[in-house]
Design an enzyme around this catalytic site. Structure first.
Site, PDB file in Angstrom:
ATOM      1  N   SER A  11       0.812  -1.213   0.000  1.00  0.00           N
ATOM      2  CA  SER A  11       0.000   0.000   0.000  1.00  0.00           C
ATOM      3  C   SER A  11       0.847   1.266   0.000  1.00  0.00           C
ATOM      4  O   SER A  11       0.582   2.214  -0.753  1.00  0.00           O
ATOM      5  CB  SER A  11      -0.940  -0.002   1.207  1.00  0.00           C
ATOM      6  OG  SER A  11      -0.218  -0.076   2.424  1.00  0.00           O
ATOM      7  N   GLY A 133       6.407  10.043   9.233  1.00  0.00           N
ATOM      8  CA  GLY A 133       5.416  10.958   9.778  1.00  0.00           C
ATOM      9  C   GLY A 133       4.044  10.315   9.774  1.00  0.00           C
ATOM     10  O   GLY A 133       3.887   9.144   9.409  1.00  0.00           O
ATOM     11  N   LYS A 188       6.238   3.768  18.043  1.00  0.00           N
ATOM     12  CA  LYS A 188       4.824   4.168  18.092  1.00  0.00           C
ATOM     13  C   LYS A 188       3.929   3.005  17.676  1.00  0.00           C
ATOM     14  O   LYS A 188       2.765   2.931  18.088  1.00  0.00           O
ATOM     15  CB  LYS A 188       4.588   5.403  17.230  1.00  0.00           C
ATOM     16  CG  LYS A 188       4.966   5.273  15.761  1.00  0.00           C
ATOM     17  CD  LYS A 188       3.851   4.772  14.888  1.00  0.00           C
ATOM     18  CE  LYS A 188       4.313   4.548  13.458  1.00  0.00           C
ATOM     19  NZ  LYS A 188       3.229   4.071  12.572  1.00  0.00           N
ATOM     20  N   THR A 245      -1.570   6.722  14.487  1.00  0.00           N
ATOM     21  CA  THR A 245      -1.491   5.262  14.536  1.00  0.00           C
ATOM     22  C   THR A 245      -2.331   4.683  15.665  1.00  0.00           C
ATOM     23  O   THR A 245      -2.840   3.568  15.556  1.00  0.00           O
ATOM     24  CB  THR A 245      -0.022   4.812  14.687  1.00  0.00           C
ATOM     25  OG1 THR A 245       0.785   5.517  13.754  1.00  0.00           O
ATOM     26  CG2 THR A 245       0.124   3.324  14.411  1.00  0.00           C
ATOM     27  N   SER A 251      -4.940   2.059  10.771  1.00  0.00           N
ATOM     28  CA  SER A 251      -3.745   1.522  11.417  1.00  0.00           C
ATOM     29  C   SER A 251      -3.868   0.016  11.620  1.00  0.00           C
ATOM     30  O   SER A 251      -4.688  -0.451  12.417  1.00  0.00           O
ATOM     31  CB  SER A 251      -3.526   2.212  12.771  1.00  0.00           C
ATOM     32  OG  SER A 251      -2.568   1.515  13.536  1.00  0.00           O
ATOM     33  N   ARG A 252      -3.030  -0.724  10.936  1.00  0.00           N
ATOM     34  CA  ARG A 252      -3.077  -2.182  11.101  1.00  0.00           C
ATOM     35  C   ARG A 252      -2.587  -2.592  12.480  1.00  0.00           C
ATOM     36  O   ARG A 252      -2.988  -3.633  13.004  1.00  0.00           O
ATOM     37  CB  ARG A 252      -2.266  -2.854   9.992  1.00  0.00           C
ATOM     38  CG  ARG A 252      -0.807  -2.492   9.966  1.00  0.00           C
ATOM     39  CD  ARG A 252      -0.103  -2.937   8.690  1.00  0.00           C
ATOM     40  NE  ARG A 252      -0.464  -2.121   7.554  1.00  0.00           N
ATOM     41  CZ  ARG A 252       0.169  -2.165   6.381  1.00  0.00           C
ATOM     42  NH1 ARG A 252       1.190  -2.984   6.227  1.00  0.00           N
ATOM     43  NH2 ARG A 252      -0.204  -1.403   5.382  1.00  0.00           N
TER      44      ARG A 252
END
Length: 334
Positions: A11, A133, A188, A245, A251-252
């Site tokens: 992706s 970012g 993160k 995130t 967010s996976r």
């Protein structure tokens, strides 16, 4: 026209290839799988990983590892655990002084190295940069306004990356704190996993706000101990990336955490998400770094226990809430 090769047709690689093409670059997108490359050529869309985003006709799609030979810039958009192997494969064809931009967010588990260090080892002739970012591929691909940082120890290299990627929908700042940016980007994902776990259990906004804030504290502690600038963690690549995130269903890492919080095993979770969950790949390295640098990282420790030691997620939260009393600012100084 600047010639750029993007390595990795997931992706993020697809979204960045589209951005660069629209910026007027001569773009080649490399895929590891012949079948995937053929599908991308036929459909002009990454239906599996980035549906709804049309791939410009002038992007060349290939599986040939020689595609980097004449590239002025090479973008590595492969999962962190594959960065070294791909760097080895492409290194012989990358010319002296070529800028290699890493966009993966993680750490190498076996060596505990940052990904720019891995690339420097395998492609010593290149100039390394990082693009990082708060940037979901699904939004960048649809030209939804996004801001990131182009980062390199050599600020002139960072400026070239900035000039190459920036447009009216993709604002790029420059930074030379590559340690802080890479540590913030990698860790993160762990905090996002933990945030997802809290969501899966059924906790509320209070819990998530506390988790994100205390997560930022331990990321900052480790990063500073490793030589990063404290201010970096309060910018786009630190708190900015942490916010997006931990809060978005794009967010996976958060999605994976939700499933774990609902009681699914790690294997069941990864099978259901069906995409790379960098937080899982980074968890072991982050835990080892906390021990190596003697930095207190309680959230990292508990998410490591949940992922790999079978600890019940609710017990992990109880453990965190029951820690010894302390002064809030003390945790930033340790």
């Amino acid at each position: 026209m600047k010639k750029i090769t993007v390595i990795g047709s997931g992706s993020w690689g697809t979204a960045l290839a589209c951005t660069l093409s629209k910026n007027g670059c001569d773009v080649t997108l490399w895929s590891f799988l012949e079948r995937e490359a053929e599908n991308l050529k036929r459909d002009k869309e990454n239906k599996e990983f980035l549906p709804g985003v049309k791939i410009p006709e002038n992007i060349k799609i290939t599986t040939d590892t020689g595609c980097v030979k004449d590239a002025e810039m090479v973008v590595f958009a492969v999962p962190s655990k594959f960065v070294r192997d791909n760097a080895k494969i492409f290194s012989p064809n990358i010319a002296e002084g070529t800028i290699v931009v890493n966009v993966a967010k993680g750490l190498e588990e076996s060596s505990l190295k940052r990904l720019s260090e891995v690339i420097e080892e395998e492609i010593p002739q290149c100039r390394v940069a990082v693009l990082s970012g708060p940037s979901h591929a699904e939004e960048v691909g649809r030209e939804i306004p996004t801001a990131c940082a182009a980062v390199s120890k050599d600020i002139e290299t960072a400026k070239i990356v900035q000039d190459t990627f920036i447009n009216k929908c993709f604002r790029i700042y420059i930074n030379n704190d590559i340690i802080g940016v890479e540590i913030g980007a990698a860790l993160k994902n762990l905090i996002a996993l933990a945030a997802g776990v809290c969501d899966g259990i059924g906790f509320g906004d209070n819990t998530k706000a506390a988790l994100m804030t205390r997560g930022l504290a331990e990321i900052t502690r480790l990063g500073v101990k490793m030589g990063a600038d404290r201010e970096t963690f309060y910018g786009l690549t630190g708190v900015g990336d942490l916010i997006v995130t931990c809060t978005s269903m794009h967010s996976r890492n958060r999605r994976a955490g939700i499933l774990i919080g609902q009681g699914k095993s790690l294997k069941e979770t990864l099978d259901e998400v069906h995409m790379v969950v960098e937080g899982v790949n980074t968890a072991e390295a982050a835990y080892k770094l906390s021990k190596k640098y003697n930095v207190e990282m309680p959230i990292t420790t508990e998410i490591h226990r949940v992922l790999f030691e079978g600890e019940d997620p609710k017990q992990a939260v109880i453990t965190l809430m029951s820690r010894d009393k302390t002064h809030e600012s003390d945790n930033y100084r340790k």
